[in-house]
Design an enzyme around this catalytic site. Structure first.
Site, PDB file in Angstrom:
ATOM      1  N   ILE A  98       0.839  -1.205   0.000  1.00  0.00           N
ATOM      2  CA  ILE A  98       0.000   0.000   0.000  1.00  0.00           C
ATOM      3  C   ILE A  98       0.873   1.254   0.000  1.00  0.00           C
ATOM      4  CG2 ILE A  98      -0.244   0.285   2.520  1.00  0.00           C
ATOM      5  CD1 ILE A  98      -3.272   0.859   1.951  1.00  0.00           C
ATOM      6  N   GLY A 154       0.363  -5.465   0.730  1.00  0.00           N
ATOM      7  CA  GLY A 154      -0.707  -5.646  -0.244  1.00  0.00           C
ATOM      8  C   GLY A 154      -0.303  -6.554  -1.402  1.00  0.00           C
ATOM      9  N   ASP A 157      -1.392  -9.939  -0.516  1.00  0.00           N
ATOM     10  CA  ASP A 157      -2.846 -10.027  -0.734  1.00  0.00           C
ATOM     11  C   ASP A 157      -3.131 -10.298  -2.207  1.00  0.00           C
ATOM     12  OD1 ASP A 157      -4.125  -9.087   1.923  1.00  0.00           O
ATOM     13  OD2 ASP A 157      -2.664  -7.519   1.544  1.00  0.00           O
ATOM     14  N   GLU A 177       1.893  -6.115   7.388  1.00  0.00           N
ATOM     15  CA  GLU A 177       0.864  -5.279   8.018  1.00  0.00           C
ATOM     16  C   GLU A 177       1.074  -5.058   9.512  1.00  0.00           C
ATOM     17  OE1 GLU A 177       0.414  -7.212   5.473  1.00  0.00           O
ATOM     18  OE2 GLU A 177      -1.151  -6.433   4.147  1.00  0.00           O
ATOM     19  N   ASP A 185      -6.033  -6.882   5.979  1.00  0.00           N
ATOM     20  CA  ASP A 185      -7.497  -6.963   5.859  1.00  0.00           C
ATOM     21  C   ASP A 185      -8.019  -7.073   4.445  1.00  0.00           C
ATOM     22  OD1 ASP A 185      -6.755  -4.420   5.206  1.00  0.00           O
ATOM     23  OD2 ASP A 185      -8.072  -3.383   6.593  1.00  0.00           O
TER      24      ASP A 185
HETATM   25  C1  LIG Z   1      -7.575  -0.960   3.712  1.00  0.00           C
HETATM   26  C2  LIG Z   1      -6.130  -1.060   3.340  1.00  0.00           C
HETATM   27  C3  LIG Z   1      -5.660  -2.425   3.141  1.00  0.00           C
HETATM   28  C4  LIG Z   1      -4.259  -2.567   2.673  1.00  0.00           C
HETATM   29  C5  LIG Z   1      -3.235  -2.819   3.482  1.00  0.00           C
HETATM   30  C6  LIG Z   1      -1.895  -2.960   2.979  1.00  0.00           C
HETATM   31  C7  LIG Z   1      -0.860  -2.895   3.811  1.00  0.00           C
HETATM   32  C8  LIG Z   1       0.530  -2.938   3.334  1.00  0.00           C
HETATM   33  O1  LIG Z   1       0.818  -3.004   2.159  1.00  0.00           O
HETATM   34  S1  LIG Z   1       1.731  -2.888   4.542  1.00  0.00           S
HETATM   35  C9  LIG Z   1       3.235  -2.647   3.664  1.00  0.00           C
HETATM   36  C10 LIG Z   1       3.550  -1.196   3.389  1.00  0.00           C
HETATM   37  N1  LIG Z   1       4.808  -1.101   2.678  1.00  0.00           N
HETATM   38  C11 LIG Z   1       5.974  -0.950   3.265  1.00  0.00           C
HETATM   39  O2  LIG Z   1       6.069  -0.816   4.456  1.00  0.00           O
HETATM   40  C12 LIG Z   1       7.180  -0.940   2.353  1.00  0.00           C
HETATM   41  C13 LIG Z   1       7.902   0.385   2.370  1.00  0.00           C
HETATM   42  N2  LIG Z   1       8.973   0.409   1.371  1.00  0.00           N
HETATM   43  C14 LIG Z   1      10.148  -0.227   1.541  1.00  0.00           C
HETATM   44  O3  LIG Z   1      10.418  -0.862   2.523  1.00  0.00           O
HETATM   45  C15 LIG Z   1      11.158  -0.060   0.438  1.00  0.00           C
HETATM   46  O4  LIG Z   1      10.764   0.977  -0.393  1.00  0.00           O
HETATM   47  C16 LIG Z   1      11.358  -1.324  -0.415  1.00  0.00           C
HETATM   48  C17 LIG Z   1      12.155  -2.381   0.390  1.00  0.00           C
HETATM   49  C18 LIG Z   1      10.030  -1.940  -0.837  1.00  0.00           C
HETATM   50  C19 LIG Z   1      12.171  -0.989  -1.683  1.00  0.00           C
HETATM   51  O5  LIG Z   1      13.366  -0.360  -1.307  1.00  0.00           O
HETATM   52  P1  LIG Z   1      14.206   0.487  -2.373  1.00  0.00           P
HETATM   53  O6  LIG Z   1      15.480   0.882  -1.714  1.00  0.00           O
HETATM   54  O7  LIG Z   1      14.287  -0.242  -3.641  1.00  0.00           O
HETATM   55  O8  LIG Z   1      13.319   1.775  -2.685  1.00  0.00           O
HETATM   56  P2  LIG Z   1      13.150   3.110  -1.819  1.00  0.00           P
HETATM   57  O9  LIG Z   1      14.309   3.997  -2.100  1.00  0.00           O
HETATM   58  O10 LIG Z   1      12.842   2.774  -0.430  1.00  0.00           O
HETATM   59  O11 LIG Z   1      11.829   3.743  -2.472  1.00  0.00           O
HETATM   60  C20 LIG Z   1      11.848   4.318  -3.759  1.00  0.00           C
HETATM   61  C21 LIG Z   1      10.689   5.293  -3.831  1.00  0.00           C
HETATM   62  O12 LIG Z   1       9.482   4.584  -3.634  1.00  0.00           O
HETATM   63  C22 LIG Z   1       8.764   5.129  -2.523  1.00  0.00           C
HETATM   64  N3  LIG Z   1       8.057   4.046  -1.814  1.00  0.00           N
HETATM   65  C23 LIG Z   1       8.516   2.824  -1.530  1.00  0.00           C
HETATM   66  N4  LIG Z   1       7.587   2.136  -0.866  1.00  0.00           N
HETATM   67  C24 LIG Z   1       6.521   2.946  -0.726  1.00  0.00           C
HETATM   68  C25 LIG Z   1       5.237   2.781  -0.129  1.00  0.00           C
HETATM   69  N5  LIG Z   1       4.832   1.641   0.416  1.00  0.00           N
HETATM   70  N6  LIG Z   1       4.400   3.832  -0.161  1.00  0.00           N
HETATM   71  C26 LIG Z   1       4.736   4.989  -0.761  1.00  0.00           C
HETATM   72  N7  LIG Z   1       5.941   5.200  -1.365  1.00  0.00           N
HETATM   73  C27 LIG Z   1       6.814   4.181  -1.343  1.00  0.00           C
HETATM   74  C28 LIG Z   1       9.838   5.755  -1.679  1.00  0.00           C
HETATM   75  O13 LIG Z   1       9.279   6.725  -0.832  1.00  0.00           O
HETATM   76  C29 LIG Z   1      10.746   6.332  -2.734  1.00  0.00           C
HETATM   77  O14 LIG Z   1      10.161   7.509  -3.234  1.00  0.00           O
HETATM   78  P3  LIG Z   1      11.040   8.836  -3.486  1.00  0.00           P
HETATM   79  O15 LIG Z   1      11.645   9.180  -2.169  1.00  0.00           O
HETATM   80  O16 LIG Z   1      10.080   9.838  -3.993  1.00  0.00           O
HETATM   81  O17 LIG Z   1      12.087   8.420  -4.492  1.00  0.00           O
END
Ligand SMILES: CCC/C=C/C=C/C(=O)SCCNC(=O)CCNC(=O)[C@H](O)C(C)(C)COP(=O)(O)OP(=O)(O)OC[C@H]1O[C@@H](n2cnc3c(N)ncnc32)[C@H](O)[C@@H]1OP(=O)(O)O
Length: 308
Positions: A98, A154, A157, A177, A185
């Site tokens: 997400i 997600g 999911d 999550e 969820d």
């Molecule tokens: C009702 C709702 C139901 C849904 C629920 C869902 C829940 C979930 O999905 S929980 C999981 C949430 N995700 C995370 O916690 C992951 C966060 N991201 C990371 O850990 C890392 O980005 C990753 C290991 C996936 C990749 O690392 P990498 O070094 O390759 O990239 P980054 O330099 O970290 O990121 C590059 C740019 O992408 C943006 N970004 C990464 N993940 C997210 C995210 N989840 N949401 C928004 N943006 C994300 C990051 O900010 C960087 O952007 P920028 O700084 O503009 O370059």
């Protein structure tokens, strides 16, 4: 590439467009209008490739994505040309789950002027988000998902709603999550236990958010095949999709629907549903065509089946 090369040598004419497609996949391309997060293409007439396409944000699932998936799979379900779907991610990883920046506006600040109305609204939003992946399961065409790099939150999911899961050696999976303060969820807690045999492993993954790497994903049954890299995985996905697309769509789509029904019902209920299903579907011309091909020792791939 070895896989596709040997298939290519066996039937050069059929495989040439696919080979060109795999080469073109490494080129730059944006989302397909009207979508802003998905790129849709057709490696062959019968195969639809849906690519998550926000590579610069690691394919994080923003608000547009949650509704575009529903529109996309609703269209695919109705598209009689399409027989198989492949889902993959553009860029460095499959998906970061997400969009944590976008989530606040919708999920964390639901509208409503008292607790009942706010809760009611949140329930509606969660149900809507659940539909984003349930549409994959409701779509009668088999969906192959190809995961490279990370598949977070997600992403799990999403892939558990798909029919066949493939990954690269560098892939890892994380039911993230609990780390962001919520119980998953939108499908993982309901579908992952049906995919992986071990309840203990599911509980461990969901309760600790630890990463699961490709070898363990294969051993646990989350994925059925692991490929050395993305190129060979996409070639494998296309080959698999080609196998399914070449068979009777009545048989293939009926098989998917009945496997899912039986997963959620008793054996007796599943058998009853199957009998009712096949009382009409057995009357298809595809049975005669396939049986005749078998008698003549021909492959089902040599038979032409009408669109469904
Ligand atoms: C009702 C709702 C139901 C849904 C629920 C869902 C829940 C979930 O999905 S929980 C999981 C949430 N995700 C995370 O916690 C992951 C966060 N991201 C990371 O850990 C890392 O980005 C990753 C290991 C996936 C990749 O690392 P990498 O070094 O390759 O990239 P980054 O330099 O970290 O990121 C590059 C740019 O992408 C943006 N970004 C990464 N993940 C997210 C995210 N989840 N949401 C928004 N943006 C994300 C990051 O900010 C960087 O952007 P920028 O700084 O503009 O370059």
């Amino acid at each position: 590439m070895t896989l596709i090369r040997s298939a290519f040598m066996q039937n050069r004419r059929l495989w040439l467009p696919v080979l060109n497609y795999i080469r073109a996949m490494s080129s730059e391309g944006g989302p397909t209008s009207p979508f802003s997060t998905l790129s849709i293409s057709h490696p062959t007439e019968a195969i639809t490739h849906v690519e998550l396409h926000r590579p610069e944000k690691r394919n994080a699932m923003n608000r547009a994505f949650w509704s575009e998936m529903v529109d996309c799979f609703t269209q695919i379900a109705d598209d009689s040309e399409c027989r198989v779907v492949i889902v993959s991610g553009a860029g460095k990883i499959f998906t970061a789950g997400i969009d944590l920046m976008d989530m606040a506006s919708d999920v964390l600040q639901p509208e409503g002027d008292d607790i009942a109305r706010t809760s009611w609204n949140l329930r509606r939003i969660i149900s809507k988000y659940q539909e984003t992946f349930s549409v994959i399961e409701k779509c009668p065409k088999p969906v192959v998902v190809a995961v490279h790099g990370a598949c977070v939150g997600g992403g799990v999911d999403l892939i558990t709603a798909c029919d066949i899961r493939l990954c690269t050696q560098d892939a890892w999976f994380q039911v993230k999550e609990v780390d962001i303060g919520l119980a998953a969820d939108v499908g993982t807690l309901q579908r992952l236990p049906k995919v992986i045999g071990s309840r203990s492993l599911v509980n461990e993954l969901a309760l600790t958010a630890r990463k699961m790497y490709s070898d363990e994903a294969k051993n646990s049954g989350l994925v059925s095949r692991v490929f050395p890299d993305k190129e060979s995985m996409m070639a494998g996905a296309l080959e698999l999709a080609g196998e399914m697309a070449a068979r009777s769509p009545v048989a293939v789509q009926g098989t998917k629907m009945n496997l899912i029904y039986s997963r959620d019902h008793s054996v007796a209920e599943g058998l009853q549903y199957m009998a009712t299903w096949n009382m009409s579907m057995l009357q298809t011309q595809d049975v005669m065509k396939s049986a005749q091909a078998a008698m003549e020792k021909k492959s089902p791939k040599e038979v032409t089946f009408s669109k469904l």
